[in-house]
Design a protein around this motif. Structure first.
Motif, PDB file in Angstrom:
ATOM      1  N   ILE A 189       0.860  -1.185   0.000  1.00 36.73           N
ATOM      2  CA  ILE A 189       0.000   0.000   0.000  1.00 36.73           C
ATOM      3  C   ILE A 189       0.895   1.233   0.000  1.00 36.73           C
ATOM      4  CG2 ILE A 189      -1.729   1.344   1.264  1.00 36.73           C
ATOM      5  CD1 ILE A 189      -2.814  -1.272   2.400  1.00 36.73           C
ATOM      6  N   TYR A 190       0.600   2.140  -0.915  1.00 35.02           N
ATOM      7  CA  TYR A 190       1.357   3.387  -1.007  1.00 35.02           C
ATOM      8  C   TYR A 190       0.445   4.589  -0.784  1.00 35.02           C
ATOM      9  CZ  TYR A 190       5.224   0.938  -3.398  1.00 35.02           C
ATOM     10  OH  TYR A 190       6.271   0.101  -3.739  1.00 35.02           O
ATOM     11  N   TRP A 191       1.052   5.637  -0.252  1.00 35.18           N
ATOM     12  CA  TRP A 191       0.393   6.938  -0.181  1.00 35.18           C
ATOM     13  C   TRP A 191       1.040   7.845  -1.229  1.00 35.18           C
ATOM     14  CZ3 TRP A 191       1.277   7.587   5.822  1.00 35.18           C
ATOM     15  CH2 TRP A 191       0.472   6.650   6.502  1.00 35.18           C
ATOM     16  N   GLY A 192       0.221   8.483  -2.037  1.00 35.40           N
ATOM     17  CA  GLY A 192       0.763   9.428  -3.009  1.00 35.40           C
ATOM     18  C   GLY A 192       1.498  10.552  -2.298  1.00 35.40           C
ATOM     19  N   ALA A 193       2.550  11.062  -2.916  1.00 35.75           N
ATOM     20  CA  ALA A 193       3.380  12.085  -2.258  1.00 35.75           C
ATOM     21  C   ALA A 193       3.962  13.044  -3.282  1.00 35.75           C
ATOM     22  CB  ALA A 193       4.518  11.411  -1.474  1.00 35.75           C
ATOM     23  N   MET A 194       4.408  14.190  -2.786  1.00 33.71           N
ATOM     24  CA  MET A 194       5.094  15.160  -3.627  1.00 33.71           C
ATOM     25  C   MET A 194       6.470  15.412  -3.029  1.00 33.71           C
ATOM     26  SD  MET A 194       3.795  18.926  -4.841  1.00 33.71           S
ATOM     27  CE  MET A 194       2.452  18.250  -5.798  1.00 33.71           C
ATOM     28  N   SER A 195       7.487  15.320  -3.852  1.00 33.64           N
ATOM     29  CA  SER A 195       8.875  15.460  -3.397  1.00 33.64           C
ATOM     30  C   SER A 195       9.192  16.888  -2.978  1.00 33.64           C
ATOM     31  CB  SER A 195       9.820  15.031  -4.520  1.00 33.64           C
ATOM     32  OG  SER A 195      11.094  15.610  -4.372  1.00 33.64           O
ATOM     33  N   GLU A 196       9.715  17.031  -1.758  1.00 32.22           N
ATOM     34  CA  GLU A 196      10.073  18.371  -1.266  1.00 32.22           C
ATOM     35  C   GLU A 196      11.129  19.040  -2.138  1.00 32.22           C
ATOM     36  OE1 GLU A 196      12.085  20.586   2.620  1.00 32.22           O
ATOM     37  OE2 GLU A 196      11.385  18.510   2.826  1.00 32.22           O
ATOM     38  N   SER A 197      12.163  18.295  -2.504  1.00 30.65           N
ATOM     39  CA  SER A 197      13.235  18.912  -3.290  1.00 30.65           C
ATOM     40  C   SER A 197      12.719  19.363  -4.654  1.00 30.65           C
ATOM     41  CB  SER A 197      14.413  17.939  -3.466  1.00 30.65           C
ATOM     42  OG  SER A 197      14.020  16.798  -4.203  1.00 30.65           O
ATOM     43  N   ARG A 198      11.848  18.565  -5.242  1.00 30.48           N
ATOM     44  CA  ARG A 198      11.288  18.951  -6.548  1.00 30.48           C
ATOM     45  C   ARG A 198      10.341  20.135  -6.412  1.00 30.48           C
ATOM     46  NH1 ARG A 198      11.234  15.089 -11.466  1.00 30.48           N
ATOM     47  NH2 ARG A 198      13.015  13.794 -10.947  1.00 30.48           N
ATOM     48  N   MET A 199       9.551  20.143  -5.343  1.00 29.57           N
ATOM     49  CA  MET A 199       8.630  21.250  -5.131  1.00 29.57           C
ATOM     50  C   MET A 199       9.407  22.551  -4.921  1.00 29.57           C
ATOM     51  SD  MET A 199       5.432  21.930  -5.090  1.00 29.57           S
ATOM     52  CE  MET A 199       4.395  23.340  -4.662  1.00 29.57           C
ATOM     53  N   ARG A 200      10.457  22.488  -4.134  1.00 30.73           N
ATOM     54  CA  ARG A 200      11.265  23.700  -3.895  1.00 30.73           C
ATOM     55  C   ARG A 200      11.920  24.183  -5.197  1.00 30.73           C
ATOM     56  NH1 ARG A 200      11.304  25.068   1.290  1.00 30.73           N
ATOM     57  NH2 ARG A 200      11.068  23.469   2.901  1.00 30.73           N
ATOM     58  N   ALA A 201      12.431  23.239  -5.975  1.00 28.28           N
ATOM     59  CA  ALA A 201      13.052  23.607  -7.249  1.00 28.28           C
ATOM     60  C   ALA A 201      12.022  24.226  -8.191  1.00 28.28           C
ATOM     61  CB  ALA A 201      13.692  22.379  -7.895  1.00 28.28           C
ATOM     62  N   GLY A 202      10.823  23.654  -8.185  1.00 26.93           N
ATOM     63  CA  GLY A 202       9.755  24.187  -9.031  1.00 26.93           C
ATOM     64  C   GLY A 202       9.340  25.585  -8.603  1.00 26.93           C
ATOM     65  N   LEU A 203       9.169  25.766  -7.304  1.00 25.28           N
ATOM     66  CA  LEU A 203       8.811  27.090  -6.780  1.00 25.28           C
ATOM     67  C   LEU A 203       9.889  28.114  -7.106  1.00 25.28           C
ATOM     68  CD1 LEU A 203       7.365  26.279  -3.237  1.00 25.28           C
ATOM     69  CD2 LEU A 203       6.130  27.373  -5.126  1.00 25.28           C
ATOM     70  N   ARG A 204      11.148  27.694  -6.973  1.00 27.90           N
ATOM     71  CA  ARG A 204      12.256  28.614  -7.251  1.00 27.90           C
ATOM     72  C   ARG A 204      12.237  29.048  -8.715  1.00 27.90           C
ATOM     73  NH1 ARG A 204      15.715  25.721  -4.637  1.00 27.90           N
ATOM     74  NH2 ARG A 204      15.290  26.793  -2.666  1.00 27.90           N
ATOM     75  N   ALA A 205      11.968  28.091  -9.598  1.00 23.92           N
ATOM     76  CA  ALA A 205      11.912  28.423 -11.024  1.00 23.92           C
ATOM     77  C   ALA A 205      10.755  29.379 -11.319  1.00 23.92           C
ATOM     78  CB  ALA A 205      11.760  27.141 -11.844  1.00 23.92           C
ATOM     79  N   LEU A 206       9.619  29.148 -10.658  1.00 22.43           N
ATOM     80  CA  LEU A 206       8.473  30.046 -10.839  1.00 22.43           C
ATOM     81  C   LEU A 206       8.811  31.457 -10.371  1.00 22.43           C
ATOM     82  CD1 LEU A 206       5.473  27.867  -9.570  1.00 22.43           C
ATOM     83  CD2 LEU A 206       5.847  28.629 -11.920  1.00 22.43           C
ATOM     84  N   ARG A 207       9.377  31.553  -9.167  1.00 24.37           N
ATOM     85  CA  ARG A 207       9.691  32.877  -8.618  1.00 24.37           C
ATOM     86  C   ARG A 207      10.762  33.577  -9.463  1.00 24.37           C
ATOM     87  NH1 ARG A 207       5.413  31.585  -6.933  1.00 24.37           N
ATOM     88  NH2 ARG A 207       4.948  30.948  -4.790  1.00 24.37           N
ATOM     89  N   ASP A 208      11.744  32.802  -9.922  1.00 23.87           N
ATOM     90  CA  ASP A 208      12.797  33.386 -10.763  1.00 23.87           C
ATOM     91  C   ASP A 208      12.231  33.887 -12.082  1.00 23.87           C
ATOM     92  OD1 ASP A 208      14.581  32.780  -8.783  1.00 23.87           O
ATOM     93  OD2 ASP A 208      15.500  31.059  -9.823  1.00 23.87           O
ATOM     94  N   ALA A 209      11.129  33.269 -12.526  1.00 23.63           N
ATOM     95  CA  ALA A 209      10.487  33.689 -13.784  1.00 23.63           C
ATOM     96  C   ALA A 209       9.529  34.855 -13.556  1.00 23.63           C
ATOM     97  CB  ALA A 209       9.738  32.504 -14.398  1.00 23.63           C
ATOM     98  N   GLY A 210       9.451  35.314 -12.285  1.00 26.16           N
ATOM     99  CA  GLY A 210       8.596  36.452 -11.989  1.00 26.16           C
ATOM    100  C   GLY A 210       7.174  36.094 -11.629  1.00 26.16           C
TER     101      GLY A 210
END
Length: 306
Positions: A189-210
């Motif tokens: 049995i698995y619980w779906g999850a979101m990777s912290e490192s990927r989320m932070r990298a994604g947020l950083r790219a969004l913020r860097d793009a304005g």
């Protein structure tokens, strides 16, 4: 007799669209590989927001009918993913979307008033029995659902977690409700999850793009909400990059719920499809199978005997 796939995956989700956002690439990949993919959706999503202006009348506080419309959206999304076995818990209309409200701390909580048919009000054993029958019929080696907080606190996500967990336990008991089929013990049995490192990298790219509005208030270097999981707690990462187009098409099929200028597509536009093409999981039951260099299983069926 019809062919039974050697590997069988069962996903238990709260509303139409949850499955595509969380595991759409995994579902498309496994379906393409000839593995069995069964989706159980617990409610019709009747209380969802309507993001398409010309369909605003479908909202529950207006004419209603959103559940019926989303039933069509789900069918279209599953066609995009290549998933042919999708069902509603107990049959369509058995359980109703419970709705939610936002807590001051930024997570979802139950609404002040709920319909008596709301999934949040469901009798746990009764709801679990509907799923026990599916588990014993499909006989999945792997089950995927939410964590105990339902990702972000939505009562229907929490209830889906409870029902899935309880049903998996009951389904394995030989003497329990023999009329629901022969006992079956789900191996993993698995619980779906979101990777912290990927989320932070994604947020950083969004913020860097304005972009300051997507995932507003989230700081790439600050605390993140509950639905983000520390990388050390991840067990598996399924690479569905080859099927990202199918996942995005399935997202578009859920048009009343997911907008092209919303956070999912904004993240894709700025970060690339890797944001959604690799899907992560936490193992809640069973043994970790062989892992790759990243310490994660690349396949939810790793270590499972077909």
């Amino acid at each position: 007799m019809s062919h039974v796939p050697a590997h069988r995956l069962l996903l238990v989700h709260a509303h139409p669209d949850d499955e595509t956002i969380g595991q759409g690439a995994t579902m498309a990949r496994y379906a393409a590989e000839g593995r069995g993919v069964t989706l159980v959706t617990c409610t019709g999503g009747e209380m969802g927001e309507v993001l398409v202006p010309e369909l605003a009348h479908l909202a529950d506080d207006r004419d209603g009918g959103l559940g019926d419309h989303r039933r069509g959206e789900l069918a279209a999304a599953m066609a995009e993913l290549g998933v042919t076995d999708h069902r509603y818990l107990g049959g369509y209309g058995t359980y109703r979307d419970s709705g939610m409200q936002w807590h001051a701390d930024g997570h979802a909580v139950a609404a002040d008033e709920t319909d008596e048919r709301a999934f949040w009000n469901a009798d746990l054993t009764e709801a679990a029995d509907h799923l026990v029958a599916v588990i014993r019929e499909v006989r999945p080696q792997v089950l995927v659902t939410y964590d105990q907080f339902g990702g972000y606190g939505h009562p229907d996500h929490i209830q889906a977690h409870r029902v899935a967990t309880y049903a998996a336990s009951l389904a394995a008991v030989t003497s329990y409700r023999r009329d629901l089929g022969e006992a079956w013990d789900v191996a993993k049995i698995y619980w779906g999850a979101m990777s912290e490192s990927r989320m932070r990298a994604g947020l950083r790219a969004l913020r860097d793009a304005g972009d300051t509005t997507t995932f507003e208030g989230m700081d790439p270097d600050g605390p993140l909400p509950h639905f983000v999981t520390a990388d050390d707690d991840l067990s598996a990462g399924v690479d569905g990059m080859a099927f990202i187009d199918r996942k995005m098409a399935a997202m578009r099929a859920h048009a009343t719920q997911i907008t092209l200028d919303g956070p999912f597509f904004a993240l894709s536009n700025n970060v690339g499809d890797t944001a959604w093409g690799v899907e992560f999981y936490r193992l809640a039951k069973g043994e970790v199978g062989p892992v790759g260099d990243d310490g994660l299983e690349a396949d939810l069926f790793a270590g499972v005997d077909a």
